[in-house]
Design a protein around this motif. Structure first.
Motif, PDB file in Angstrom:
ATOM      1  N   VAL A 218       0.575  -1.241  -0.042  1.00 48.10           N
ATOM      2  CA  VAL A 218      -0.171   0.023   0.217  1.00 48.10           C
ATOM      3  C   VAL A 218       1.371   1.271  -0.231  1.00 48.10           C
ATOM      4  O   VAL A 218       0.144   2.166  -0.976  1.00 48.10           O
ATOM      5  CB  VAL A 218      -1.167  -0.008   1.306  1.00 48.10           C
ATOM      6  CG1 VAL A 218      -1.959   1.564   1.590  1.00 48.10           C
ATOM      7  CG2 VAL A 218      -1.995  -1.091   0.882  1.00 48.10           C
ATOM      8  N   GLY A 219       1.840   1.742   0.542  1.00 52.12           N
ATOM      9  CA  GLY A 219       2.704   2.893   0.509  1.00 52.12           C
ATOM     10  C   GLY A 219       3.412   2.463  -0.759  1.00 52.12           C
ATOM     11  O   GLY A 219       3.200   3.735  -0.802  1.00 52.12           O
ATOM     12  N   VAL A 220       3.947   1.723  -1.046  1.00 54.07           N
ATOM     13  CA  VAL A 220       4.791   1.863  -2.383  1.00 54.07           C
ATOM     14  C   VAL A 220       3.714   2.310  -3.267  1.00 54.07           C
ATOM     15  O   VAL A 220       3.958   3.267  -4.142  1.00 54.07           O
ATOM     16  CB  VAL A 220       5.406   0.244  -2.614  1.00 54.07           C
ATOM     17  CG1 VAL A 220       5.954   1.107  -4.462  1.00 54.07           C
ATOM     18  CG2 VAL A 220       6.825   0.074  -1.656  1.00 54.07           C
ATOM     19  N   LEU A 221       2.365   1.336  -3.306  1.00 53.24           N
ATOM     20  CA  LEU A 221       1.801   1.745  -4.380  1.00 53.24           C
ATOM     21  C   LEU A 221       1.352   3.793  -4.562  1.00 53.24           C
ATOM     22  O   LEU A 221       1.250   4.028  -5.180  1.00 53.24           O
ATOM     23  CB  LEU A 221       0.817   1.586  -4.185  1.00 53.24           C
ATOM     24  CG  LEU A 221      -1.062   1.273  -5.469  1.00 53.24           C
ATOM     25  CD1 LEU A 221      -0.464   1.163  -6.924  1.00 53.24           C
ATOM     26  CD2 LEU A 221      -1.796   0.649  -4.884  1.00 53.24           C
ATOM     27  N   ALA A 222       1.196   3.858  -3.117  1.00 57.48           N
ATOM     28  CA  ALA A 222       1.025   5.600  -3.120  1.00 57.48           C
ATOM     29  C   ALA A 222       1.932   5.995  -3.665  1.00 57.48           C
ATOM     30  O   ALA A 222       1.538   7.386  -3.982  1.00 57.48           O
ATOM     31  CB  ALA A 222       0.166   5.230  -1.086  1.00 57.48           C
ATOM     32  N   VAL A 223       2.885   6.025  -3.022  1.00 62.20           N
ATOM     33  CA  VAL A 223       4.012   7.012  -3.940  1.00 62.20           C
ATOM     34  C   VAL A 223       4.139   7.265  -5.556  1.00 62.20           C
ATOM     35  O   VAL A 223       4.437   7.915  -5.850  1.00 62.20           O
ATOM     36  CB  VAL A 223       5.241   7.168  -3.000  1.00 62.20           C
ATOM     37  CG1 VAL A 223       6.475   7.628  -3.840  1.00 62.20           C
ATOM     38  CG2 VAL A 223       5.305   6.322  -1.495  1.00 62.20           C
ATOM     39  N   LEU A 224       3.717   5.947  -5.724  1.00 64.05           N
ATOM     40  CA  LEU A 224       4.243   5.969  -7.082  1.00 64.05           C
ATOM     41  C   LEU A 224       2.840   7.222  -7.628  1.00 64.05           C
ATOM     42  O   LEU A 224       3.031   7.295  -8.824  1.00 64.05           O
ATOM     43  CB  LEU A 224       3.896   4.596  -7.351  1.00 64.05           C
ATOM     44  CG  LEU A 224       5.336   3.595  -6.847  1.00 64.05           C
ATOM     45  CD1 LEU A 224       5.103   1.490  -7.895  1.00 64.05           C
ATOM     46  CD2 LEU A 224       6.063   4.045  -8.132  1.00 64.05           C
ATOM     47  N   VAL A 225       1.187   6.447  -7.427  1.00 64.45           N
ATOM     48  CA  VAL A 225       0.681   7.313  -7.700  1.00 64.45           C
ATOM     49  C   VAL A 225       0.498   8.636  -7.581  1.00 64.45           C
ATOM     50  O   VAL A 225       0.069   9.632  -8.037  1.00 64.45           O
ATOM     51  CB  VAL A 225      -0.972   6.385  -7.033  1.00 64.45           C
ATOM     52  CG1 VAL A 225      -2.534   7.174  -7.237  1.00 64.45           C
ATOM     53  CG2 VAL A 225      -1.536   5.519  -6.905  1.00 64.45           C
ATOM     54  N   ALA A 226       1.429   9.009  -6.414  1.00 68.82           N
ATOM     55  CA  ALA A 226       1.444  10.557  -5.648  1.00 68.82           C
ATOM     56  C   ALA A 226       2.421  10.735  -7.036  1.00 68.82           C
ATOM     57  O   ALA A 226       1.802  12.776  -7.676  1.00 68.82           O
ATOM     58  CB  ALA A 226       1.532  10.796  -4.504  1.00 68.82           C
ATOM     59  N   ASN A 227       3.320  10.019  -7.473  1.00 66.89           N
ATOM     60  CA  ASN A 227       3.899  11.034  -8.159  1.00 66.89           C
ATOM     61  C   ASN A 227       3.583  11.536  -9.277  1.00 66.89           C
ATOM     62  O   ASN A 227       4.317  11.598 -11.091  1.00 66.89           O
ATOM     63  CB  ASN A 227       5.476   9.872  -8.052  1.00 66.89           C
ATOM     64  CG  ASN A 227       6.270  10.616  -9.175  1.00 66.89           C
ATOM     65  OD1 ASN A 227       7.287  11.216  -9.191  1.00 66.89           O
ATOM     66  ND2 ASN A 227       6.665   9.362  -9.573  1.00 66.89           N
ATOM     67  N   LEU A 228       3.065  10.635 -10.204  1.00 64.08           N
ATOM     68  CA  LEU A 228       1.919  10.699 -11.487  1.00 64.08           C
ATOM     69  C   LEU A 228       1.222  11.999 -11.955  1.00 64.08           C
ATOM     70  O   LEU A 228       0.909  12.447 -12.376  1.00 64.08           O
ATOM     71  CB  LEU A 228       1.638   9.127 -11.398  1.00 64.08           C
ATOM     72  CG  LEU A 228       2.005   8.202 -12.080  1.00 64.08           C
ATOM     73  CD1 LEU A 228       1.193   6.853 -12.376  1.00 64.08           C
ATOM     74  CD2 LEU A 228       2.854   8.720 -13.103  1.00 64.08           C
ATOM     75  N   VAL A 229       0.009  11.878 -10.083  1.00 62.42           N
ATOM     76  CA  VAL A 229      -0.717  12.936  -9.793  1.00 62.42           C
ATOM     77  C   VAL A 229      -0.258  14.364  -9.436  1.00 62.42           C
ATOM     78  O   VAL A 229      -1.307  14.977 -10.326  1.00 62.42           O
ATOM     79  CB  VAL A 229      -2.014  12.142  -9.796  1.00 62.42           C
ATOM     80  CG1 VAL A 229      -2.165  10.647 -10.050  1.00 62.42           C
ATOM     81  CG2 VAL A 229      -1.602  11.684  -7.955  1.00 62.42           C
TER      82      VAL A 229
END
Length: 230
Positions: A218-229
């Protein structure tokens, strides 16, 4: 402690459903210490302090007063308000323990903390002089907490893992920044801390491996999404 009956080759046997985890007292004390030291309310503060004072390439030209002000904002929203909120929830008997051992006890704290996490991201995204990566991290923390709330419906996901997964993924993201120095040693340290804290949570029987790994994801996915948006 409840018991269960099992059929074996020797006949009907009785065994404890949740046998007491016999752990060396020193090891248990160390596991508790690490769990408190890297508690989810402290991890975002560590990351922000790191990029402010240890590797301040994101804050080139910022004065010491500006850095302290940024750290103060982070402390209030990531540490002070969440701690006070949990204490108030306990005082109002909305949760059974401030340690949030039960899955149902985590629902309201997740929601309340999301308010503080959203607010600091919203402020930083519109504040002049705040580096883009700091906005990405604050959004990542908010998204990770939101995903954790949803995951908590199905299992007692590890909050420690969510926080450390977010921090480690963010440091990994910084290694690809062309203006950054070589922070590989710090990334390796973050991975090591994530591992020993995970071991500590398992030693204390606070989580299963699945719950901890889910939190990291969850933590890794959240950072990846945040970096995109962001």
């Amino acid at each position: 402690m409840s018991t269960k009956l099992f059929i074996t080759s020797e006949g009907l046997q009785q065994a404890e459903e949740n046998p007491e985890n016999r752990v060396n007292p020193v090891l248990k004390a160390l596991a508790n210490f690490l769990s408190y030291l890297f508690h989810p309310v402290f991890v975002p503060l560590y990351v922000i302090a790191f990029i402010l004072f240890v590797e301040p390439f994101l804050f080139v030209g910022a004065s010491a007063q500006e850095k302290i002000l940024t750290l103060g904002r982070a402390f209030i929203n990531y540490t002070f308000f969440p701690l006070i909120s949990v204490l108030l929830l306990k005082g109002l008997n909305l949760i059974s323990s401030i340690k949030l051992k039960e899955r149902k006890d985590r629902i309201v704290p997740f929601i309340v903390c999301n308010i503080w996490y959203f607010w600091i991201w919203y402020v930083w995204r519109g504040l002049p002089g705040v580096p883009h990566h700091l906005v990405v991290f604050s959004l990542g923390v908010f998204l990770a907490s939101s995903m954790g709330l949803l995951a908590n419906i199905y299992l007692k996901i590890s909050m420690h893992a969510i926080a450390l997964g977010t921090a480690t993924a963010f440091l990994c993201l910084l290694t690809f920044d062309p203006s950054s120095s070589n922070i590989t040693i710090y990334l390796a340290l973050a991975i090591f801390i994530t591992g020993i804290v995970g071991s500590s949570r398992l030693i204390l029987s606070e989580h299963t491996p699945r719950e901890y790994y889910m939190g990291l994801g969850v933590g890794v996915l959240a950072v990846l999404v945040a970096n995109l948006v962001a």
